[in-house]
Design an enzyme around this catalytic site. Structure first.
Site, mmCIF file in Angstrom:
data_model
loop_
_atom_site.group_PDB
_atom_site.id
_atom_site.type_symbol
_atom_site.label_atom_id
_atom_site.label_comp_id
_atom_site.label_asym_id
_atom_site.label_seq_id
_atom_site.Cartn_x
_atom_site.Cartn_y
_atom_site.Cartn_z
ATOM 1 N N ARG A 192 15.291 6.343 -25.655
ATOM 2 C CA ARG A 192 15.932 7.605 -25.260
ATOM 3 C C ARG A 192 17.139 7.906 -26.142
ATOM 4 N NH1 ARG A 192 16.528 7.720 -18.777
ATOM 5 N NH2 ARG A 192 18.594 8.441 -19.373
ATOM 6 N N ARG A 199 16.075 -0.554 -23.563
ATOM 7 C CA ARG A 199 15.030 0.139 -22.786
ATOM 8 C C ARG A 199 14.088 0.909 -23.716
ATOM 9 N NH1 ARG A 199 16.702 4.188 -18.134
ATOM 10 N NH2 ARG A 199 18.052 5.015 -19.765
ATOM 11 N N ARG A 247 24.594 13.699 -7.865
ATOM 12 C CA ARG A 247 25.535 12.921 -8.669
ATOM 13 C C ARG A 247 26.960 13.419 -8.512
ATOM 14 N NH1 ARG A 247 21.369 11.511 -12.742
ATOM 15 N NH2 ARG A 247 22.383 10.176 -14.232
ATOM 16 N N ARG A 301 28.349 8.269 -20.331
ATOM 17 C CA ARG A 301 27.549 8.377 -19.095
ATOM 18 C C ARG A 301 28.180 7.533 -17.987
ATOM 19 N NH1 ARG A 301 21.952 6.545 -21.247
ATOM 20 N NH2 ARG A 301 21.286 6.638 -19.074
ATOM 21 N N LYS A 321 17.325 2.289 -11.025
ATOM 22 C CA LYS A 321 16.806 3.271 -10.060
ATOM 23 C C LYS A 321 15.383 3.709 -10.412
ATOM 24 C CE LYS A 321 20.097 6.144 -11.186
ATOM 25 N NZ LYS A 321 20.792 5.413 -12.261
HETATM 26 P P1 AP5 Z 1 16.022 1.933 -15.336
HETATM 27 O O1 AP5 Z 1 15.237 1.639 -14.119
HETATM 28 O O2 AP5 Z 1 15.423 2.841 -16.365
HETATM 29 O O3 AP5 Z 1 17.503 2.388 -14.923
HETATM 30 P P2 AP5 Z 1 18.016 3.749 -14.262
HETATM 31 O O4 AP5 Z 1 19.016 3.377 -13.214
HETATM 32 O O5 AP5 Z 1 16.871 4.605 -13.847
HETATM 33 O O6 AP5 Z 1 18.787 4.333 -15.528
HETATM 34 P P3 AP5 Z 1 18.829 5.794 -16.168
HETATM 35 O O7 AP5 Z 1 19.482 5.600 -17.505
HETATM 36 O O8 AP5 Z 1 17.500 6.449 -16.184
HETATM 37 O O9 AP5 Z 1 19.773 6.495 -15.204
HETATM 38 P P4 AP5 Z 1 20.623 7.697 -15.497
HETATM 39 O O10 AP5 Z 1 21.055 8.025 -14.131
HETATM 40 O O11 AP5 Z 1 21.717 7.528 -16.466
HETATM 41 O O12 AP5 Z 1 19.638 8.688 -16.282
HETATM 42 P P5 AP5 Z 1 18.891 10.021 -15.843
HETATM 43 O O13 AP5 Z 1 17.624 10.057 -16.572
HETATM 44 O O14 AP5 Z 1 18.903 10.162 -14.371
HETATM 45 O O15 AP5 Z 1 16.380 0.518 -16.018
HETATM 46 C C1 AP5 Z 1 17.086 0.443 -17.251
HETATM 47 C C2 AP5 Z 1 16.584 -0.765 -18.044
HETATM 48 O O16 AP5 Z 1 16.892 -1.962 -17.331
HETATM 49 C C3 AP5 Z 1 15.054 -0.790 -18.275
HETATM 50 O O17 AP5 Z 1 14.780 -1.256 -19.554
HETATM 51 C C4 AP5 Z 1 14.525 -1.762 -17.212
HETATM 52 O O18 AP5 Z 1 13.354 -2.441 -17.642
HETATM 53 C C5 AP5 Z 1 15.717 -2.709 -17.031
HETATM 54 N N1 AP5 Z 1 15.848 -3.189 -15.643
HETATM 55 C C6 AP5 Z 1 15.690 -2.433 -14.519
HETATM 56 N N2 AP5 Z 1 15.924 -3.182 -13.427
HETATM 57 C C7 AP5 Z 1 16.246 -4.430 -13.873
HETATM 58 C C8 AP5 Z 1 16.603 -5.647 -13.215
HETATM 59 N N3 AP5 Z 1 16.697 -5.729 -11.892
HETATM 60 N N4 AP5 Z 1 16.880 -6.722 -13.991
HETATM 61 C C9 AP5 Z 1 16.816 -6.645 -15.355
HETATM 62 N N5 AP5 Z 1 16.460 -5.524 -16.030
HETATM 63 C C10 AP5 Z 1 16.196 -4.422 -15.301
HETATM 64 O O19 AP5 Z 1 19.885 11.137 -16.403
HETATM 65 C C11 AP5 Z 1 20.028 11.370 -17.776
HETATM 66 C C12 AP5 Z 1 20.953 12.565 -17.991
HETATM 67 O O20 AP5 Z 1 20.404 13.757 -17.363
HETATM 68 C C13 AP5 Z 1 22.372 12.453 -17.401
HETATM 69 O O21 AP5 Z 1 23.238 11.763 -18.265
HETATM 70 C C14 AP5 Z 1 22.747 13.937 -17.224
HETATM 71 O O22 AP5 Z 1 23.124 14.503 -18.451
HETATM 72 C C15 AP5 Z 1 21.443 14.583 -16.793
HETATM 73 N N6 AP5 Z 1 21.263 14.627 -15.333
HETATM 74 C C16 AP5 Z 1 20.271 14.013 -14.605
HETATM 75 N N7 AP5 Z 1 20.444 14.241 -13.284
HETATM 76 C C17 AP5 Z 1 21.562 15.016 -13.180
HETATM 77 C C18 AP5 Z 1 22.275 15.555 -12.061
HETATM 78 N N8 AP5 Z 1 21.876 15.344 -10.800
HETATM 79 N N9 AP5 Z 1 23.383 16.272 -12.312
HETATM 80 C C19 AP5 Z 1 23.804 16.504 -13.573
HETATM 81 N N10 AP5 Z 1 23.197 16.001 -14.678
HETATM 82 C C20 AP5 Z 1 22.088 15.266 -14.476
#
Ligand code: AP5
Length: 215
Positions: free
Chosen positions: A159, A126, A87, A170, A13
């Site tokens: 991270r 990552r 979420r 997660r 994403k």
């Molecule tokens: P990347 O693009 O970074 O993936 P992502 O889907 O953005 O993954 P995140 O880990 O950031 O999502 P998340 O939802 O768990 O974390 P968030 O920060 O929102 O890609 C990942 C890797 O894959 C990279 O190395 C990239 O290069 C590679 N890649 C990408 N696309 C590819 C492809 N097509 N092919 C091959 N490789 C690829 O949330 C973190 C924490 O914050 C949560 O756990 C929670 O505690 C809190 N939080 C955030 N939002 C909320 C909410 N709304 N409610 C409650 N808690 C929340």
């Protein structure tokens, strides 16, 4: 136009949202990035969120909803790409009502469908720029400058929640809370699935097609 990117941790994403805002006139709200910035600044929200994030749990709905409403007020009138919010069904319902109050709506919810087996490798490999947030991967997208960001010269970091034991929590949270949120949008009729196992360029093309934007 307002868009939600929804999918498992590591489904791509953030990678796609960054590409998207480089090309189109959108602002990105990554709730994960906002929380990490709050942790770095040691704000009240940051201190509260850290305990949940370190364990891979979701930050309470009330905190997230207040944070997103403040952002929407600030960005009034701009097209927003929501990355990581909502979420939970409660967050989705609150987002609907906060947009409705302003005569706005969600135009499309893009679901990043992925084979769960690839997530561990994506997340443990990552690396993220601590300055500009650019996303790398040690094998599939390494920086040509080693531990330094190609774009801004910032240092690349792993991270703290990208450890295997936190990743599995997660993912469990995703299935428990975000699964029903995906169904909520499916029933509303504005959910489109995409195959995020594919090459990032192909994923980007799929998104543009779904949103019917000019390439
Ligand atoms: P990347 O693009 O970074 O993936 P992502 O889907 O953005 O993954 P995140 O880990 O950031 O999502 P998340 O939802 O768990 O974390 P968030 O920060 O929102 O890609 C990942 C890797 O894959 C990279 O190395 C990239 O290069 C590679 N890649 C990408 N696309 C590819 C492809 N097509 N092919 C091959 N490789 C690829 O949330 C973190 C924490 O914050 C949560 O756990 C929670 O505690 C809190 N939080 C955030 N939002 C909320 C909410 N709304 N409610 C409650 N808690 C929340």
């Amino acid at each position: 136009m307002n868009i939600i990117l929804i999918g498992a941790p590591g489904s791509g994403k953030g990678t796609q949202a960054r590409r998207f805002i480089e090309k189109y006139n959108f602002v990105q709200l990554s709730t994960g990035d906002v929380l990490r910035a709050a942790i770095a600044q040691k704000t009240e929200t940051g201190l509260l969120a850290q305990g949940y994030m370190d364990q891979g749990k979701l930050v309470p709905d009330e905190v997230m909803i207040n944070l997103v409403e403040a952002y929407i007020v600030q960005q009034s009138g701009k097209s927003v790409i929501f990355d990581g919010f909502p979420r939970t069904v409660a967050q989705a319902m609150s987002l609907d009502s906060m947009l409705k109050k302003r005569a706005l709506k969600i135009d499309n919810v893009v679901y990043f469908k992925i084979n769960p087996q690839v997530l561990i490798k994506r997340l443990t490999g990552r690396r993220t720029c601590s300055q500009c947030g650019e996303i790398y991967h040690i094998e599939t997208k390494p920086s040509s400058k080693g531990h330094i960001c190609e774009k801004c010269g910032g240092s690349l970091a792993h991270r703290p929640d990208d450890r295997e034991e936190v990743i599995s929590e997660r993912f469990a949270q995703f299935e428990k809370n975000t699964g029903p949120t995906i169904e909520f949008y499916r029933q509303q009729g504005n959910l489109t699935e995409l195959d995020s196992n594919r090459d990032p360029n192909l994923v980007f093309e799929q998104i543009i097609k779904i949103l019917e934007l000019a390439n």
